[in-house]
Design a protein around this motif. Structure first.
Motif, PDB file in Angstrom:
ATOM      1  N   ALA A  97       0.864  -1.127  -0.082  1.00  0.00           N
ATOM      2  CA  ALA A  97       0.113  -0.040   0.097  1.00  0.00           C
ATOM      3  C   ALA A  97       0.981   1.257   0.017  1.00  0.00           C
ATOM      4  O   ALA A  97       1.985   1.179   0.209  1.00  0.00           O
ATOM      5  N   ARG A  98       0.097   2.334  -0.282  1.00  0.00           N
ATOM      6  CA  ARG A  98       0.979   3.570  -0.416  1.00  0.00           C
ATOM      7  C   ARG A  98       1.646   3.953   1.002  1.00  0.00           C
ATOM      8  O   ARG A  98       2.572   4.667   1.019  1.00  0.00           O
ATOM      9  N   ASN A  99       0.994   3.635   2.063  1.00  0.00           N
ATOM     10  CA  ASN A  99       1.536   3.812   3.333  1.00  0.00           C
ATOM     11  C   ASN A  99       2.619   2.976   3.736  1.00  0.00           C
ATOM     12  O   ASN A  99       3.096   2.818   4.987  1.00  0.00           O
ATOM     13  N   GLY A 100       3.080   1.982   2.935  1.00  0.00           N
ATOM     14  CA  GLY A 100       3.847   0.684   3.020  1.00  0.00           C
ATOM     15  C   GLY A 100       3.317  -0.449   3.775  1.00  0.00           C
ATOM     16  O   GLY A 100       4.030  -1.508   3.925  1.00  0.00           O
ATOM     17  N   ASP A 101       2.068  -0.253   4.055  1.00  0.00           N
ATOM     18  CA  ASP A 101       1.452  -1.598   4.562  1.00  0.00           C
ATOM     19  C   ASP A 101       1.585  -2.741   3.734  1.00  0.00           C
ATOM     20  O   ASP A 101       1.341  -2.502   2.463  1.00  0.00           O
ATOM     21  N   SER A 102       1.868  -4.092   3.949  1.00  0.00           N
ATOM     22  CA  SER A 102       1.926  -4.968   3.302  1.00  0.00           C
ATOM     23  C   SER A 102       1.484  -6.303   3.996  1.00  0.00           C
ATOM     24  O   SER A 102       1.262  -6.360   5.282  1.00  0.00           O
ATOM     25  N   GLU A 103       1.496  -7.461   3.538  1.00  0.00           N
ATOM     26  CA  GLU A 103       0.888  -8.701   4.163  1.00  0.00           C
ATOM     27  C   GLU A 103       2.011  -8.984   5.056  1.00  0.00           C
ATOM     28  O   GLU A 103       3.360  -8.956   4.893  1.00  0.00           O
ATOM     29  N   GLY A 104       1.466  -9.760   6.095  1.00  0.00           N
ATOM     30  CA  GLY A 104       2.470 -10.346   7.175  1.00  0.00           C
ATOM     31  C   GLY A 104       2.913 -11.511   7.071  1.00  0.00           C
ATOM     32  O   GLY A 104       2.778 -12.617   7.811  1.00  0.00           O
ATOM     33  N   GLY A 105       3.242 -11.886   5.764  1.00  0.00           N
ATOM     34  CA  GLY A 105       3.702 -13.199   5.181  1.00  0.00           C
ATOM     35  C   GLY A 105       3.189 -13.323   4.148  1.00  0.00           C
ATOM     36  O   GLY A 105       3.292 -12.711   2.999  1.00  0.00           O
ATOM     37  N   ALA A 106       1.707 -13.901   3.939  1.00  0.00           N
ATOM     38  CA  ALA A 106       1.003 -14.225   3.128  1.00  0.00           C
ATOM     39  C   ALA A 106      -0.535 -14.369   3.291  1.00  0.00           C
ATOM     40  O   ALA A 106      -0.669 -14.870   4.596  1.00  0.00           O
ATOM     41  N   PRO A 107      -1.346 -14.213   2.743  1.00  0.00           N
ATOM     42  CA  PRO A 107      -2.891 -14.123   3.262  1.00  0.00           C
ATOM     43  C   PRO A 107      -3.218 -15.575   3.398  1.00  0.00           C
ATOM     44  O   PRO A 107      -3.058 -16.310   2.596  1.00  0.00           O
ATOM     45  N   THR A 108      -3.982 -15.933   4.510  1.00  0.00           N
ATOM     46  CA  THR A 108      -4.500 -17.117   4.720  1.00  0.00           C
ATOM     47  C   THR A 108      -5.486 -17.650   3.835  1.00  0.00           C
ATOM     48  O   THR A 108      -5.573 -19.012   3.947  1.00  0.00           O
ATOM     49  N   THR A 109      -5.989 -16.896   2.978  1.00  0.00           N
ATOM     50  CA  THR A 109      -6.952 -17.353   2.246  1.00  0.00           C
ATOM     51  C   THR A 109      -6.351 -18.014   1.097  1.00  0.00           C
ATOM     52  O   THR A 109      -7.077 -18.987   0.629  1.00  0.00           O
ATOM     53  N   ILE A 110      -5.159 -17.865   0.774  1.00  0.00           N
ATOM     54  CA  ILE A 110      -4.376 -18.689  -0.053  1.00  0.00           C
ATOM     55  C   ILE A 110      -4.297 -19.943   0.545  1.00  0.00           C
ATOM     56  O   ILE A 110      -4.701 -21.076  -0.613  1.00  0.00           O
ATOM     57  N   LEU A 111      -4.074 -20.516   1.642  1.00  0.00           N
ATOM     58  CA  LEU A 111      -4.169 -21.651   2.263  1.00  0.00           C
ATOM     59  C   LEU A 111      -5.430 -22.348   2.076  1.00  0.00           C
ATOM     60  O   LEU A 111      -5.291 -23.542   1.837  1.00  0.00           O
ATOM     61  N   ASP A 112      -6.466 -21.517   2.520  1.00  0.00           N
ATOM     62  CA  ASP A 112      -7.994 -22.198   2.110  1.00  0.00           C
ATOM     63  C   ASP A 112      -8.345 -22.620   0.841  1.00  0.00           C
ATOM     64  O   ASP A 112      -8.684 -23.538   0.531  1.00  0.00           O
TER      65      ASP A 112
END
Length: 272
Positions: free
Chosen positions: A173-188
């Motif tokens: 994101a523009r404020n630097g926010d990023s995933e804390g690893g990877a989305p758990t939805t991928i694992l789902d």
């Protein structure tokens, strides 16, 4: 609290705390100071490991412990090769910039022009909902895009089994926010047997290997995401093998038992 009683401190780093707060001088100094006190630092994957080491956490104290949420209990179904142009795509998560939903809608608009019966279903809610609905309305394919709101987990997983492709085009994101690893939805999705299309963001490539356990697009690249969707559709005859490999990877690294073992080892190390 840990220092006065002489107990080791275990720290978990999962995203905003590292990706955004590190930009603020006071927080960066605090995080650097914390590095001299930690007994263990828990992260989801190698990208986040490198991020916390760069902040001053001692590399020998950082432990990669992949997350889990009962993925071994998710029912698996072998994906069917889509017929005609009735492709179903699914995206899920909080409606914030880093999830890349605007990118997903833009890519789908191109896909939908080629496959007029295709559908994009979006599960979730959040501060960008009005903006995302405007983007969908302006895409020319609003009648093919469904906003389903927040759903109970069982209903969401049921939708997952009805989808051909799961989109996870996360971005910084523009404020630097990023995933804390990877989305758990991928694992789902991988546990369910749904083919994943992710981005080369944070630790997503740790979960998705191009052509083996899913497909990858360059981060924040609309054309790249469209191309990844096209590659996935072109490789639909290989979906059963890709889905099986992805499920096997989830069961090897992301079950509750594996998580418990990793946490126990990290806590034991902290006590030494």
């Amino acid at each position: 609290l840990a220092a006065p009683i002489g107990r080791p401190l275990v720290v978990s780093a999962y995203g905003f705390d590292v990706s955004v707060l590190r930009r603020r001088a006071a927080w960066r100094r605090a995080l650097e100071a914390l590095g001299s006190r930690v007994g263990a630092v828990l992260v989801e994957g190698p990208h986040m490991r490198d991020s916390v080491v760069e902040l001053g956490m001692p590399v020998e104290r950082v432990r990669v412990v992949p997350i889990a949420a009962g993925h071994e209990r998710i029912a698996f179904r072998e994906p069917a090769v889509p017929t005609g142009d009735g492709l179903v795509l699914l995206a899920a998560g909080r409606f914030v910039e880093k999830k890349g939903f605007a990118l997903a809608i833009g890519a789908f608009a191109v896909v939908a022009s080629r496959w007029p019966a295709a559908r994009l279903r979006i599960v979730g809610s959040g501060p960008l909902e009005d903006e995302l609905r405007r983007i969908a309305a302006a895409s020319g394919h609003a009648n093919q895009i469904e906003f389903l709101g927040r759903l109970p987990r069982a209903a969401y997983l049921a939708l997952m089994t009805q989808a051909d492709l799961f989109l996870a085009p996360s971005v910084t994101a523009r404020n630097g926010d990023s995933e804390g690893g990877a989305p758990t939805t991928i694992l789902d999705a991988q546990a369910s047997g749904t083919i994943v299309i992710g981005s080369t963001h944070a630790d997503i490539p740790f979960l998705v290997t191009e052509g083996e356990t899913g497909f990858l697009a360059p981060e924040a690249d609309l054309d790249g995401l469209i191309a990844a969707i096209e590659r996935a559709v072109a490789a639909s005859d290989r979906w059963p093998g890709i889905a099986a490999a992805a499920r096997a990877a989830v069961l090897a690294r992301h079950t509750d038992a594996v998580l418990a073992e990793g946490l126990a080892a990290a806590y034991a190390d902290a006590l030494r």
